[in-house]
Write a protein that holds these residues in place. Structure first.
Motif, mmCIF file in Angstrom:
data_model
loop_
_atom_site.group_PDB
_atom_site.id
_atom_site.type_symbol
_atom_site.label_atom_id
_atom_site.label_comp_id
_atom_site.label_asym_id
_atom_site.label_seq_id
_atom_site.Cartn_x
_atom_site.Cartn_y
_atom_site.Cartn_z
ATOM 1 N N ARG A 10 0.853 -1.194 0.000
ATOM 2 C CA ARG A 10 0.000 0.000 0.000
ATOM 3 C C ARG A 10 0.880 1.232 0.000
ATOM 4 N NH1 ARG A 10 -4.253 2.795 0.251
ATOM 5 N NH2 ARG A 10 -4.773 4.326 1.825
ATOM 6 N N VAL A 11 0.454 2.219 -0.780
ATOM 7 C CA VAL A 11 1.122 3.520 -0.785
ATOM 8 C C VAL A 11 0.073 4.601 -0.554
ATOM 9 C CG1 VAL A 11 3.037 2.839 -2.284
ATOM 10 C CG2 VAL A 11 0.963 3.755 -3.312
ATOM 11 N N GLU A 12 0.509 5.667 0.093
ATOM 12 C CA GLU A 12 -0.333 6.851 0.265
ATOM 13 C C GLU A 12 0.158 7.895 -0.724
ATOM 14 O OE1 GLU A 12 0.247 7.771 4.378
ATOM 15 O OE2 GLU A 12 -0.869 6.013 5.044
ATOM 16 N N LEU A 13 -0.773 8.628 -1.335
ATOM 17 C CA LEU A 13 -0.432 9.576 -2.388
ATOM 18 C C LEU A 13 -0.817 10.993 -2.018
ATOM 19 C CD1 LEU A 13 -1.851 7.446 -5.343
ATOM 20 C CD2 LEU A 13 0.513 7.537 -4.531
ATOM 21 N N SER A 14 0.025 11.936 -2.398
ATOM 22 C CA SER A 14 -0.336 13.343 -2.226
ATOM 23 C C SER A 14 -1.222 13.756 -3.407
ATOM 24 C CB SER A 14 0.926 14.219 -2.192
ATOM 25 O OG SER A 14 1.473 14.341 -3.489
ATOM 26 N N GLN A 15 -1.830 14.926 -3.305
ATOM 27 C CA GLN A 15 -2.686 15.407 -4.396
ATOM 28 C C GLN A 15 -1.881 15.670 -5.665
ATOM 29 O OE1 GLN A 15 -4.810 18.783 -2.853
ATOM 30 N NE2 GLN A 15 -6.362 17.495 -1.884
ATOM 31 N N ALA A 16 -0.578 15.852 -5.544
ATOM 32 C CA ALA A 16 0.264 16.146 -6.699
ATOM 33 C C ALA A 16 0.708 14.888 -7.445
ATOM 34 C CB ALA A 16 1.501 16.926 -6.258
ATOM 35 N N ALA A 17 0.408 13.699 -6.919
ATOM 36 C CA ALA A 17 0.927 12.453 -7.494
ATOM 37 C C ALA A 17 0.050 11.920 -8.624
ATOM 38 C CB ALA A 17 1.068 11.392 -6.415
ATOM 39 N N HIS A 18 0.708 11.499 -9.679
ATOM 40 C CA HIS A 18 0.097 10.728 -10.760
ATOM 41 C C HIS A 18 0.783 9.363 -10.690
ATOM 42 C CE1 HIS A 18 -1.758 9.959 -14.660
ATOM 43 N NE2 HIS A 18 -0.627 9.341 -14.971
ATOM 44 N N PHE A 19 0.081 8.329 -10.208
ATOM 45 C CA PHE A 19 0.702 7.076 -9.788
ATOM 46 C C PHE A 19 0.126 5.878 -10.534
ATOM 47 C CE2 PHE A 19 0.990 3.298 -7.156
ATOM 48 C CZ PHE A 19 2.289 3.338 -6.676
ATOM 49 N N GLY A 20 0.991 4.907 -10.846
ATOM 50 C CA GLY A 20 0.537 3.640 -11.407
ATOM 51 C C GLY A 20 1.521 2.533 -11.080
ATOM 52 N N ILE A 77 3.202 -14.494 -12.429
ATOM 53 C CA ILE A 77 2.148 -13.723 -11.765
ATOM 54 C C ILE A 77 0.813 -14.235 -12.286
ATOM 55 C CG2 ILE A 77 1.109 -11.444 -11.489
ATOM 56 C CD1 ILE A 77 3.949 -10.255 -11.823
ATOM 57 N N THR A 78 -0.042 -14.704 -11.377
ATOM 58 C CA THR A 78 -1.352 -15.215 -11.775
ATOM 59 C C THR A 78 -2.495 -14.325 -11.295
ATOM 60 O OG1 THR A 78 -1.353 -16.666 -9.837
ATOM 61 C CG2 THR A 78 -0.606 -17.613 -11.929
ATOM 62 N N GLY A 79 -2.191 -13.276 -10.570
ATOM 63 C CA GLY A 79 -3.189 -12.310 -10.145
ATOM 64 C C GLY A 79 -2.532 -10.967 -9.914
ATOM 65 N N PHE A 80 -3.173 -9.903 -10.375
ATOM 66 C CA PHE A 80 -2.600 -8.569 -10.255
ATOM 67 C C PHE A 80 -3.767 -7.611 -10.083
ATOM 68 C CE2 PHE A 80 -0.325 -4.767 -11.687
ATOM 69 C CZ PHE A 80 0.942 -4.988 -11.196
ATOM 70 N N ASP A 81 -4.067 -7.256 -8.837
ATOM 71 C CA ASP A 81 -5.254 -6.474 -8.531
ATOM 72 C C ASP A 81 -4.861 -5.159 -7.879
ATOM 73 O OD1 ASP A 81 -8.046 -5.961 -8.147
ATOM 74 O OD2 ASP A 81 -7.836 -6.610 -6.062
ATOM 75 N N VAL A 82 -5.312 -4.052 -8.454
ATOM 76 C CA VAL A 82 -5.033 -2.725 -7.917
ATOM 77 C C VAL A 82 -6.338 -2.126 -7.428
ATOM 78 C CG1 VAL A 82 -4.190 -0.413 -8.448
ATOM 79 C CG2 VAL A 82 -3.096 -2.399 -9.491
ATOM 80 N N ALA A 83 -6.320 -1.578 -6.212
ATOM 81 C CA ALA A 83 -7.502 -0.939 -5.639
ATOM 82 C C ALA A 83 -7.091 0.392 -5.038
ATOM 83 C CB ALA A 83 -8.112 -1.835 -4.560
ATOM 84 N N GLY A 84 -8.062 1.248 -4.823
ATOM 85 C CA GLY A 84 -7.790 2.519 -4.165
ATOM 86 C C GLY A 84 -8.293 3.691 -4.991
ATOM 87 N N GLY A 85 -7.973 4.859 -4.479
ATOM 88 C CA GLY A 85 -8.424 6.082 -5.120
ATOM 89 C C GLY A 85 -7.318 7.111 -5.182
ATOM 90 N N ALA A 86 -7.706 8.381 -5.092
ATOM 91 C CA ALA A 86 -6.760 9.486 -5.238
ATOM 92 C C ALA A 86 -5.763 9.586 -4.083
ATOM 93 C CB ALA A 86 -7.530 10.802 -5.378
ATOM 94 N N THR A 87 -6.118 9.064 -2.901
ATOM 95 C CA THR A 87 -5.239 9.226 -1.740
ATOM 96 C C THR A 87 -4.372 8.011 -1.440
ATOM 97 O OG1 THR A 87 -6.972 8.487 -0.235
ATOM 98 C CG2 THR A 87 -6.822 10.866 -0.662
ATOM 99 N N GLY A 88 -4.615 6.905 -2.130
ATOM 100 C CA GLY A 88 -3.805 5.724 -1.885
ATOM 101 C C GLY A 88 -4.116 4.614 -2.857
ATOM 102 N N LYS A 89 -3.137 3.739 -3.055
ATOM 103 C CA LYS A 89 -3.304 2.590 -3.950
ATOM 104 C C LYS A 89 -2.765 1.347 -3.251
ATOM 105 C CE LYS A 89 -4.356 4.898 -7.815
ATOM 106 N NZ LYS A 89 -5.666 4.964 -8.339
ATOM 107 N N THR A 90 -3.488 0.251 -3.412
ATOM 108 C CA THR A 90 -3.065 -1.034 -2.877
ATOM 109 C C THR A 90 -2.891 -2.004 -4.030
ATOM 110 O OG1 THR A 90 -4.263 -0.658 -0.813
ATOM 111 C CG2 THR A 90 -3.684 -2.933 -1.335
ATOM 112 N N LEU A 91 -1.782 -2.716 -4.025
ATOM 113 C CA LEU A 91 -1.523 -3.755 -5.013
ATOM 114 C C LEU A 91 -1.558 -5.095 -4.315
ATOM 115 C CD1 LEU A 91 -0.561 -4.850 -7.786
ATOM 116 C CD2 LEU A 91 1.774 -4.499 -6.959
ATOM 117 N N ARG A 92 -2.316 -6.013 -4.880
ATOM 118 C CA ARG A 92 -2.322 -7.397 -4.400
ATOM 119 C C ARG A 92 -1.903 -8.257 -5.591
ATOM 120 N NH1 ARG A 92 -7.656 -8.752 -2.872
ATOM 121 N NH2 ARG A 92 -7.832 -10.048 -4.699
ATOM 122 N N CYS A 93 -0.759 -8.883 -5.452
ATOM 123 C CA CYS A 93 -0.162 -9.650 -6.536
ATOM 124 C C CYS A 93 -0.039 -11.113 -6.107
ATOM 125 C CB CYS A 93 1.216 -9.058 -6.848
ATOM 126 S SG CYS A 93 2.099 -9.886 -8.148
#
Length: 179
Positions: A10-20, A77-93
């Motif tokens: 999990r990462v937390e993002l600032s409003q200035a971040a464009h993240f992927g 990799i048999t699963g790659f799921d990204v969830a979250g919104g503007a303030t944070g993203k979670t990767l489950r791999c």
């Protein structure tokens, strides 16, 4: 035996971040193909196999992988799921691999296991800075970066151009053996 691990970050993002999240993952693996423990395996989501970086290669690989010190490994990799919104993203791999007990060829005393003695992962991501983009900077994208399980946390990653905080990693990625 077919085994699976799940890597969650999990990462937390600032409003200035464009993240992927990137589709590239590196994982510490006890490889029964080259019979070595703690090998770094590079995985790409969608690839049929991983690439084990080993200093020992069977003779039949030496011509096709000349000088690379790498070989194909039955892991992917048999699963790659990204969830979250503007303030944070979670990767489950989810990583699936064939595993069998073996004795390490260079360190016979090494403990061999499905999860390995010291599980480790590096997850790659791309991040850009909206503040630099809005200011008209052509190189507002900070390129590919990574986070890994053995990093001292928390980590704050600023924009390489303007210094604005973009990404915060509050905790290390978690690696779990799953059924």
């Amino acid at each position: 035996m077919l085994s699976h691990v799940e890597i969650t970050a999990r990462v937390e993002l600032s409003q200035a971040a464009h993240f992927g999240w990137s589709n590239k993952v590196e994982f510490s693996h006890d490889c029964f193909v080259c019979r070595r423990t703690g090998r770094t395996v590079t995985l790409h989501h969608g690839a049929s196999h991983g690439l084990c970086h080993s200093s020992r290669q069977p003779l039949e690989w030496q011509d096709e992988q000349a000088g690379t010190g790498s070989h194909p490994a039955p892991i992917r990799i048999t699963g790659f799921d990204v969830a979250g919104g503007a303030t944070g993203k979670t990767l489950r791999c989810r990583v699936s691999f064939w595993w069998s007990p073996f004795t390490d060829l260079q360190r016979p005393q090494a403990q061999v296991g499905e999860l390995g003695a010291g599980p480790w992962a590096r997850l790659h991501y791309r991040v850009g800075c909206h503040a630099c983009r809005d200011a008209g900077e052509a190189d507002w994208f900070n390129g590919e970066q990574s986070l890994q399980t053995n990093t001292v946390l928390p980590v704050v990653r600023p924009c390489t151009r303007c210094g604005t905080d973009l990404v915060t990693m509050p905790g290390a990625p978690e690696i779990t053996l799953v059924g």
